[in-house]
Design an enzyme around this catalytic site. Structure first.
Site, PDB file in Angstrom:
ATOM      1  N   GLU A 168      24.066   7.117  55.164  1.00  0.00           N
ATOM      2  CA  GLU A 168      22.885   5.990  55.260  1.00  0.00           C
ATOM      3  C   GLU A 168      21.584   6.633  54.998  1.00  0.00           C
ATOM      4  O   GLU A 168      20.863   5.875  54.373  1.00  0.00           O
ATOM      5  CB  GLU A 168      22.943   5.551  56.817  1.00  0.00           C
ATOM      6  CG  GLU A 168      24.236   4.662  56.992  1.00  0.00           C
ATOM      7  CD  GLU A 168      24.261   4.477  58.393  1.00  0.00           C
ATOM      8  OE1 GLU A 168      25.277   3.248  58.602  1.00  0.00           O
ATOM      9  OE2 GLU A 168      23.666   4.749  59.292  1.00  0.00           O
TER      10      GLU A 168
ATOM     11  N   ASP B 214      30.629  -5.115  56.664  1.00  0.00           N
ATOM     12  CA  ASP B 214      32.065  -5.804  56.923  1.00  0.00           C
ATOM     13  C   ASP B 214      31.661  -7.082  57.799  1.00  0.00           C
ATOM     14  O   ASP B 214      30.554  -7.056  58.303  1.00  0.00           O
ATOM     15  CB  ASP B 214      32.920  -4.808  57.844  1.00  0.00           C
ATOM     16  CG  ASP B 214      32.224  -4.409  58.974  1.00  0.00           C
ATOM     17  OD1 ASP B 214      32.424  -4.900  60.086  1.00  0.00           O
ATOM     18  OD2 ASP B 214      31.553  -3.103  59.039  1.00  0.00           O
TER      19      ASP B 214
END
Length: 563
Positions: free
Chosen positions: A24, A211
């Site tokens: 990230e 998600d």
């Protein structure tokens, strides 16, 4: 949570990004051209890795929570995040903290894969503590620095971010998230907010959706599939966030009318203010956002004091109820004791009526015990006699057995020597017989085959003498033959007698062996007799002891023990 009144008027110069995963952080570090700090700004044993540089006139620092060397993975979750935030505040003393990373989104709150959310509040969804006061502390709700203008300018979505230490969730977790209107679910933001509040640092989250929490696919599948796309969305969004906050103060980030459209925790008061020069709905004069927070803190302290007083009163009421219940229990116990005393008195009267019969029973038991005592002594005497008889019988049998065995062993040894001598004599006689038989054969051959007559006839006188001479020799040979045959017959008779003697010796040896076997059988017979004698004595004694014990249990003591 936010800066004090003076600090919120200062322009933002330093920003720290707290990011859990290297995947990230890497795109943002590359996009901003940041370099890893050397020497490290957070030295070991702190696991964090820091990168620093500048962008849009700001000092920018990215703090990656670090690597778990034992399991070879990134350090994710609330514990590493809170540690990283604490160390970053000490190392950089930033003006603004941003929790950046990926998260799961709720389609019920308008989330889609790749969307970027800015937090309006942070809380835990997996810390369930069903105790007064601890329930809210477990949720740990903290409001974010309001940024509605930045969201509108950058086209970002807003909502509550909830944190938990598991990638998946339980049914109770989902109930908590739905109850408080969670828009984004991740694993670090609430812990970062708690530390930022401790240091009084402004803080909000920027999360990209990997998600769908309330979707049909497995969380881990969607997360791994969309991680790179979400990191790319952060790479595009975070530099724009830096450009928007650059040169602004915290007060300038907060609009005149604080955004109330984003969902907040039901237990958290909403702060509202009107534009300058007007009063709010409560009739209060306009305040700065920092002053509103101070007022809110004072009200929260007052509420906590009231709750503490209510808790104290509830405890006193509970204690009084407990005392009342104890008094009722004591009254019930007293009534029970009175009934028990009445019953005991009745039992005492009944026991007095049975004392006479018990005394008669004791007398009978005493007589029976005397009888048992006599039987016990008789049994012990009989056992002594059995033992003495057994010892005498055993000694006599053993002595006879030893004498018989010794006698048989001596006889066997004697007959063995005699048999050996006879065998030697028989062998010698056999050799002599063989020699005699050989000589007899020679004589027989000579008698059967006389020598041939001479070729020339001797004179008549010589011829007559020769015949007499031959007849004499033949008679002598016949006499020797008869003598040898008699000796041979005598030898045969001697050998027969010796063979008979050897047979007798063997018979004697067998007889001695039979005697030994008989003695051993008698010894084996003695052992059961010994056990029988011992068993009779022990059985009699055991029976007497058992009856004595039964009498003792019935009466409680032995009668003759008092005499």
């Amino acid at each position: 949570m936010y800066a004090d009144g003076d600090a919120e008027q200062q322009p933002i110069k330093s920003v720290v990004f707290i990011i859990a995963m290297q995947a990230e952080a890497a795109p943002l570090i590359a996009a901003l051209g940041l370099k890893q700090d050397s020497p490290p700004r957070i030295p070991p044993p702190g696991p964090c890795v820091t990168y620093s540089g500048s962008h849009a006139g700001l000092d920018v620092h990215v703090v990656w929570s670090g690597h778990d060397n034992e399991h070879n993975v990134d350090l994710i979750g609330t514990v590493p995040a809170s540690l990283a935030t604490y160390l970053a505040c000490q190392a950089f003393n930033p003006d603004l903290i941003i929790s950046a990373g990926t998260a799961g989104g709720f389609k019920a709150r308008g989330a889609a894969i790749g969307d970027v959310f800015v937090s309006t509040g942070k809380m835990h969804h997996d810390r369930r503590i069903p105790l007064p006061g601890f329930d809210k502390q477990g949720l740990g709700y903290v409001e974010s620095t309001p940024t509605p203008q930045m969201r509108a300018a950058l086209g970002l979505k807003a909502g509550i971010v909830t944190s938990g230490n598991s990638l998946d969730y339980t049914e109770q977790d989902m109930q908590i998230m739905n109850k408080h209107g969670a828009a984004v679910k991740e694993m670090e933001a609430a812990a970062i907010a708690w530390v930022a509040q401790m240091f009084r640092k402004p803080m909000f989250c920027v999360k990209a959706v990997t998600d769908i929490v309330d979707g049909d696919r497995a969380t881990q599948e969607e997360f791994l599939e969309n991680l790179n796309a979400a990191a790319a969305a952060l790479q595009q969004t975070l530099p724009k966030v830096l450009q928007f906050v650059a040169g602004k103060t915290i007060a300038q980030l907060v609009p005149a009318d604080i955004d109330t459209k984003a969902t907040t925790c039901p237990d958290t008061p909403k702060h509202k203010s009107k534009s300058k020069g007007t009063t709010g709905q409560t009739g209060l004069p306009p305040f700065s956002y920092g002053q509103l927070l101070q007022i809110s803190d004072a009200q929260a302290a007052e509420i906590r004091a009231l709750k503490a007083g209510q808790a104290s009163q509830a405890a006193e009421i509970k204690a009084l109820k407990a005392d009342n219940a104890a008094l009722k229990a004591d009254n019930a116990a007293a009534a029970g004791l009175a009934a028990l005393i009445t019953k005991l008195r009745a039992d005492q009267a009944a026991m007095g009526a049975t004392n006479a019969s018990q005394a008669a029973t004791i007398g009978s038991l005493t007589a029976e015990l005397g009888t048992l005592n006599g039987q016990l002594r008789s049994a012990l005497f009989d056992a002594g006699k059995y033992q003495a008889a057994y010892e005498a019988f055993k000694d006599l049998a053993l002595s006879k057995h030893e004498a018989a065995v010794k006698e048989c062993e001596e006889a066997i040894e004697k007959w063995a020597v005699h048999a050996e001598q006879l065998e030697q004599q028989a062998a010698q006689a056999a050799r002599e017989n063989a020699a005699l038989r050989k000589r007899c054969k020679e004589l027989t051959f000579r008698l059967s085959n006389p020598p041939p007559p001479p070729k020339q006839q001797p004179p008549p006188q010589q011829q007559h003498g020769s015949v007499d001479n031959v007849l004499g020799k033949s008679e002598a040979l016949l006499a020797d033959y008869n003598q040898l045959r008699e000796r041979l017959q005598r030898r045969d008779a001697t050998i027969s007698r010796r063979n008979a003697t050897i047979s007798q010796c063997n018979a004697n040896i067998n007889e001695c062996s039979a005697i030994i076997r008989t003695q051993r059988a008698e010894l084996h017979t003695l052992r059961p007799l010994q056990q029988l004698a011992r068993g009779n004595g022990a059985a009699v004694a055991a029976e007497a002891v058992m009856r004595l014990s039964a009498h003792t249990r019935r009466k409680g003591s032995v009668p003759w023990a008092k005499t």
